[in-house]
Design an enzyme around this catalytic site. Structure first.
Site, PDB file in Angstrom:
ATOM      1  N   ASN A 128      23.524  -6.481  16.759  1.00 40.61           N
ATOM      2  CA  ASN A 128      22.271  -5.780  17.052  1.00 40.61           C
ATOM      3  C   ASN A 128      22.391  -4.277  16.813  1.00 40.61           C
ATOM      4  O   ASN A 128      21.412  -3.624  16.434  1.00 40.61           O
ATOM      5  CB  ASN A 128      21.836  -6.052  18.488  1.00 40.61           C
ATOM      6  CG  ASN A 128      21.303  -7.463  18.662  1.00 40.61           C
ATOM      7  OD1 ASN A 128      20.669  -8.008  17.777  1.00 40.61           O
ATOM      8  ND2 ASN A 128      21.575  -8.068  19.807  1.00 40.61           N
ATOM      9  N   ASP A 149      13.350 -16.801  11.342  1.00 41.83           N
ATOM     10  CA  ASP A 149      13.578 -15.358  11.293  1.00 41.83           C
ATOM     11  C   ASP A 149      14.676 -14.970  10.312  1.00 41.83           C
ATOM     12  O   ASP A 149      14.874 -13.790  10.019  1.00 41.83           O
ATOM     13  CB  ASP A 149      13.884 -14.811  12.688  1.00 41.83           C
ATOM     14  CG  ASP A 149      15.122 -15.440  13.321  1.00 41.83           C
ATOM     15  OD1 ASP A 149      15.913 -16.099  12.628  1.00 41.83           O
ATOM     16  OD2 ASP A 149      15.296 -15.261  14.553  1.00 41.83           O
TER      17      ASP A 149
END
Length: 238
Positions: A130, A213
């Protein structure tokens, strides 16, 4: 009331005390959960059984949505699949999944002390993805990962640390992408940790193995991720 002479009176008093103590003793024992069954009960002749203490060691997965199994059932995420492999192999370990969707290395640094309240034998660190996707400074990512490993060393000195390497698309430039990829090996070498070269090997960027995604593996993708992890940690556990 009739008074008894001498020895007979003393004998009567003592007998009364013995009866009273016996009643107290019985009443006390019956308040306990392990009181003896009544005569004739099917359990009357059984001996108390002690509960065995688990001696299994812990394999802790500390990561983000990949470890947490975002978008799939808990049993389909790769940590659960590793747990099933451990059970099938009869190894004396249990898996704990401390994955948290959306977690960055900074978030991991802030919660690692709480997670490590109990000692672990193998610590699998799966964080950083992330940070890279958000373009966070790599110096901070490096410092946070180092701080997490330092905490593990302090709280579970005997633990084997396994660091999951990650890669990101080149959207943020070739230099950032290269430095991001290399920092995992550098940290593994510095800390004598065992490196999973690329957690998403043969999964990342392959549409049929990922959710819509394009980032999170689907159940089929998690099976391949589990094989990538298992190839590295199986020798440690054996």
């Amino acid at each position: 009331m009739k008074f008894l002479p001498g020895n007979r009176m003393l004998y009567s008093v003592m007998s009364g005390l013995m009866i009273l103590l016996t009643v107290w003793g019985c009443g006390s024992s019956e308040t306990k959960s392990d009181k003896k069954p009544a005569a004739g009960s099917t359990q009357a002749t059984e001996q108390p059984k002690s509960t065995p203490t688990s001696t299994k060691q812990t394999v802790l997965f500390f990561g983000n949505s990949l470890a947490a199994g975002y978008g799939v059932e808990p049993g389909q995420a790769f940590p659960a699949l590793i747990g099933a492999k451990i059970d099938s192999a009869g190894l004396n370990y249990t898996v704990v999944n401390a994955g948290l969707s959306g977690e960055t290395t900074a978030g991991g640094k802030s919660r690692i002390g709480w997670v490590l309240r109990q000692p672990v034998a193998v610590f699998v660190l799966e964080l950083g993805g992330n940070d890279g996707l958000r373009g966070l400074p790599l110096s901070a990512t490096r410092q946070n990962l180092q701080a997490i490993m330092d905490t593990v060393r302090r709280k579970s000195p005997q633990a084997t640390i396994v660091l999951a390497g990650m890669q990101i698309p080149p959207n943020l430039g070739t230099e950032y992408t290269r430095e991001f990829r290399e920092l995992f090996k550098q940290l593994a070498d510095k800390n004598k940790a065992i490196l999973i070269p690329f957690l998403l090997e043969n999964v990342g960027g392959i549409p049929k193995l990922n959710q819509a995604d394009g980032i999170h593996p689907n159940p089929a993708g998690h099976k391949i991720v589990a094989e990538n992890v298992w190839a590295v940690i199986k020798p440690i556990l054996q």
